[in-house]
Design an enzyme around this catalytic site. Structure first.
Site, short mmCIF file in Angstrom:
data_model
loop_
_atom_site.label_atom_id
_atom_site.label_comp_id
_atom_site.label_asym_id
_atom_site.label_seq_id
_atom_site.Cartn_x
_atom_site.Cartn_y
_atom_site.Cartn_z
N CYS A 2 0.82 -1.21 0.00
CA CYS A 2 0.00 0.00 0.00
C CYS A 2 0.86 1.26 0.00
O CYS A 2 1.93 1.30 0.60
CB CYS A 2 -0.88 0.03 1.24
SG CYS A 2 -1.92 -1.40 1.40
N TRP A 72 -2.98 -2.81 -1.47
CA TRP A 72 -2.60 -4.21 -1.66
C TRP A 72 -3.46 -4.98 -0.67
O TRP A 72 -3.27 -4.85 0.55
CB TRP A 72 -1.11 -4.37 -1.36
CG TRP A 72 -0.54 -5.72 -1.68
CD1 TRP A 72 -0.07 -6.14 -2.89
CD2 TRP A 72 -0.35 -6.81 -0.77
NE1 TRP A 72 0.39 -7.43 -2.79
CE2 TRP A 72 0.24 -7.86 -1.50
CE3 TRP A 72 -0.62 -7.01 0.58
CZ2 TRP A 72 0.56 -9.09 -0.94
CZ3 TRP A 72 -0.30 -8.23 1.16
CH2 TRP A 72 0.29 -9.25 0.40
N GLY A 99 -1.03 -0.60 6.62
CA GLY A 99 -0.85 -1.36 7.87
C GLY A 99 -2.09 -2.18 8.16
O GLY A 99 -2.95 -2.38 7.28
N LYS A 483 13.26 -16.24 -7.87
CA LYS A 483 13.10 -15.35 -9.03
C LYS A 483 12.16 -15.95 -10.05
O LYS A 483 11.30 -15.28 -10.59
CB LYS A 483 14.45 -15.07 -9.72
CG LYS A 483 15.43 -14.19 -9.01
CD LYS A 483 15.08 -12.72 -9.06
CE LYS A 483 14.26 -12.35 -7.86
NZ LYS A 483 14.90 -12.10 -6.62
N HIS A 502 16.85 -37.29 -0.12
CA HIS A 502 16.08 -37.74 1.04
C HIS A 502 14.60 -37.38 0.88
O HIS A 502 13.97 -36.89 1.81
CB HIS A 502 16.65 -37.11 2.31
CG HIS A 502 18.07 -37.48 2.55
ND1 HIS A 502 18.47 -38.76 2.89
CD2 HIS A 502 19.21 -36.77 2.43
CE1 HIS A 502 19.78 -38.81 3.00
NE2 HIS A 502 20.27 -37.61 2.72
N LYS A 602 6.64 -4.84 -3.51
CA LYS A 602 8.06 -4.54 -3.40
C LYS A 602 8.46 -4.38 -1.94
O LYS A 602 9.54 -4.75 -1.53
CB LYS A 602 8.35 -3.25 -4.18
CG LYS A 602 9.81 -2.81 -4.18
CD LYS A 602 10.62 -3.74 -5.04
CE LYS A 602 12.11 -3.47 -4.97
NZ LYS A 602 12.85 -4.69 -5.33
C1 G6P Z 1 9.20 -8.64 -0.78
C2 G6P Z 1 9.87 -8.46 -2.13
C3 G6P Z 1 11.12 -9.31 -2.22
C4 G6P Z 1 12.05 -8.97 -1.06
C5 G6P Z 1 11.36 -9.10 0.29
C6 G6P Z 1 12.19 -8.49 1.40
O1 G6P Z 1 8.66 -9.90 -0.69
O2 G6P Z 1 8.97 -8.80 -3.17
O3 G6P Z 1 11.78 -9.07 -3.44
O4 G6P Z 1 13.16 -9.78 -1.11
O5 G6P Z 1 10.12 -8.40 0.29
O6 G6P Z 1 12.25 -7.11 1.18
P1 G6P Z 1 13.37 -6.17 1.75
O7 G6P Z 1 12.98 -4.80 1.26
O8 G6P Z 1 13.33 -6.29 3.23
O9 G6P Z 1 14.67 -6.61 1.18
#
Ligand code: G6P
Length: 607
Positions: A2, A72, A99, A483, A502, A602
């Site tokens: 958000c 979001w 939040g 990825k 395993h 993100k």
């Molecule tokens: C989200 C993003 C990921 C990222 C993770 C941690 O899930 O989509 O790409 O690795 O958050 O984010 P940060 O900003 O703490 O690295």
């Protein structure tokens, strides 16, 4: 995740609000809305992209005060009714919120008993109803009183029809930044939204409330008393978010890695002393000598960087080290001794779980330092010390250049600790030279990346993709699988190469392609044996190997070589590159929205 924007000034608020929301699109969202105040509050909301909202905003929405939001979904589906801003029944108060209000159900029930009619399923909608009920002429008092009844996390912005020149905002766990203009003031949850309009900003701290007018702002503690805050100047690089000649931010950011790595290493590795300097850690040699254990905490890609950091630190500096997912660490009541040091690894510096883990360490009296990209972010500020990785703005949701810079920063820290504890000058010099050579090798690989397209064809045709590696290559395998899931939605999993026998090997057949990460380190021969095991069961293999290793190359149906290095330390910086490119090209081949994958954000500011 958000995003919030706000404006008060003398121009129409709408253009700023829409531009700001567009700049927050990279964070990931599913609906958007704005509320603009003139003689009435005009609220427009739409499911989907900001472009859809833009087309829907009526020409009359030309007031000089407004708030906007990209949502979001957490509570309630992706619908127009659930999009923000939310208003009270009479449409006199509008609220946007980042939040989660944890006790929203109880508050909602109480308000409903008192006659309130709710129009959304969101946790947020309790706020405008609550504020309306508590309002007795003083908007700040009403917001403050409402927030005192609320549990959870929030960054909120509130507009009152009765107060046409005033924006009220408050923060607890979700960032907000106020920007100073000329006769106008801006608000956002992320400085990216402001960088085009002003460089002069102040960041709110948790449990602060701010009243914003065209001429300035006044920050108060939620529990009483004023606070003053010096203006900070936003970094120049925040504006550098154009695509240039690239089709996607992800591809651009992959190709920025030689430069972002140079920025991360510059001035920090000192080969002539055989050591490294990270002034921001504020650790002198005596303090380093006392460290009993190092923990790396993070989520997603940042956790994977932490795994590499922990392995490097233990190997080089001989200090016990581990990496842990922040959301697990923060709630398991971890034992934290006085001489342990923790690194909170985060690109955004806003990830709620990583911030929670930082607070847990601090609460138990431990030392925690940020390994953060975004300057001035919550984790950087809460830690108070650490390393900025200097990747520059990372816009694509799938993290690429931040990963390599995080790895590089942890390698520099490992060298610094190791030089104090274990390494002689000549040994440290070799490590330092190796690190400084890495950006050039990354550049060389990206100029000639091998047959990525054939690898993609092999992988997307499969039912399920396995990524295998050992040691730090197991962490790279995790990152490669993440990825491919994020960007191309291809089902895949990563496994330490030997552990797969395993259990998971039961899944292997001709329809489960395998990506093996097998650079020429001490584990090479062992990994090659594991590759033989999957080949014997029919798996088609994409082999990531060191250039010149013909034996390894021969084991892949598609083989991709990365440049040779003198030591294994920098392998992850190279072996991850083909995996980033594979995910990108697979996403393209499958028609995915590369920079804005579905359901992802993100910056994940809820836990
Ligand atoms: C989200 C993003 C990921 C990222 C993770 C941690 O899930 O989509 O790409 O690795 O958050 O984010 P940060 O900003 O703490 O690295």
């Amino acid at each position: 995740m958000c995003g919030i924007v706000g404006y008060v000034g003398s121009r129409s608020a709408t253009p700023f609000l829409l531009d700001g929301l567009r700049r927050l699109e990279y964070r990931g969202y599913d609906s958007a809305g704005i509320a603009v105040l003139d003689d009435e509050l005009r609220v427009t909301r739409r499911v989907g992209f900001v472009a859809a909202l833009e087309g829907a905003v009526p020409a009359e929405a030309a007031g000089t005060l407004g708030i906007g939001h990209t949502r979001w979904a957490t509570h309630g589906g992706v619908t127009e009714e659930n999009a923000h801003p939310h208003t009270d029944a009479e449409g006199t108060i509008a609220v946007v919120h980042n939040g989660i209000i944890e006790n929203h159900a109880a508050i909602r029930a109480r308000l409903q008993e008192q006659g309130a009619v709710f129009r959304s399923q969101t946790d947020t909608e309790v706020l405008p109803h609550l504020i309306r009920r508590l309002y007795q002429g003083d908007p700040v008092a009403a917001v403050r009183a409402a927030l005192q009844m609320v549990q959870g996390t929030y960054g909120i912005a509130v507009v009152f029809r009765e107060h046409p020149g005033l924006l009220v905002a408050a923060r607890n766990g979700s960032p907000l930044v106020v920007g100073k203009g000329n006769g106008e003031t801006f608000l956002a949850s992320d400085p990216h939204a402001l960088a085009r309009h002003t460089r002069e900003v102040v960041y709110l701290d948790d449990r602060e409330i701010v009243t914003i007018t065209a001429d300035g702002w006044d920050i108060q503690r939620l529990d009483g008393g004023h606070t003053s805050r010096a203006i900070e100047i936003l970094a120049e690089e925040l504006t550098d978010t154009d695509l240039g000649d690239f089709t996607h931010h992800m591809l651009k950011e992959i190709h920025e890695q030689p430069e972002s790595l140079r920025r991360c290493l510059q001035g920090r590795v000192v080969p002539e002393e055989g050591g490294a300097k990270l002034g921001g850690l504020d650790l002198d040699p005596r303090a380093i000598a006392r460290i009993s254990r190092v923990g790396f905490l993070g989520c997603g890609t940042s956790f994977h960087a932490g795994l590499v950091g922990a392995a490097a630190l233990e190997q080089l500096a001989r200090i016990p080290a581990f990496a842990e997912i922040a959301s697990e660490f923060r709630y398991r009541n971890p034992v934290i001794d006085r001489d342990s040091v923790f690194f909170a690894v985060s690109q955004s510096g806003e990830t709620a779980d990583t911030l929670g883990a930082v607070r847990e360490v601090q609460l138990k009296g431990g030392s925690v330092m940020g390994v953060v990209n975004v300057v001035g972010s919550s984790i950087a500020r809460t830690c108070g010390r650490g390393v900025y990785v200097h990747s520059g703005p990372e816009i694509a949701v799938a993290s690429t250049k931040a990963f390599t810079s995080q790895v590089a920063a942890t390698l520099v820290a490992a060298l610094m600790f190791a030089r104090t504890r274990t390494l002689a000058q000549h040994e440290g010099r070799e490590v330092g030279e190796e690190l400084l050579a890495a950006p050039g090798l990354v550049e060389r690989y990206l100029a000639n990346p091998g047959d990525i397209q054939r690898a993609v064809e092999l992988l997307v045709g499969g039912r399920y993709v396995f990524f295998l590696g050992r040691g730090t290559s197991a962490a790279v395998a995790m990152e490669g699988a993440l990825k491919l899931k994020e960007v191309a939605y291809v089902p895949c999993m990563s496994y330490p190469a030997a552990e797969m026998k395993h259990g998971p090997i039961a899944l292997i057949d001709a329809h489960t392609p395998v990506v093996a990460i097998c650079p020429d380190d001490l584990m090479r021969d062992k990994t090659l044996s594991n590759v033989q095991e999957v080949r014997a069961r029919g798996a088609r293999v994409v082999m990531i190997h060191t250039e010149g290793d013909h034996e390894a190359a021969a084991m892949g149906e598609v083989s991709i070589a990365v440049p040779k290095t003198r030591s294994a330390l920098t392998h992850p910086l190279l072996t991850v590159l083909p995996l980033q490119l594979i995910a990108y090209r697979a996403g393209l081949a499958l028609g995915r929205d590369i920079d804005r994958p579905r359901n992802l954000a993100k910056s994940v500011t809820v836990e």
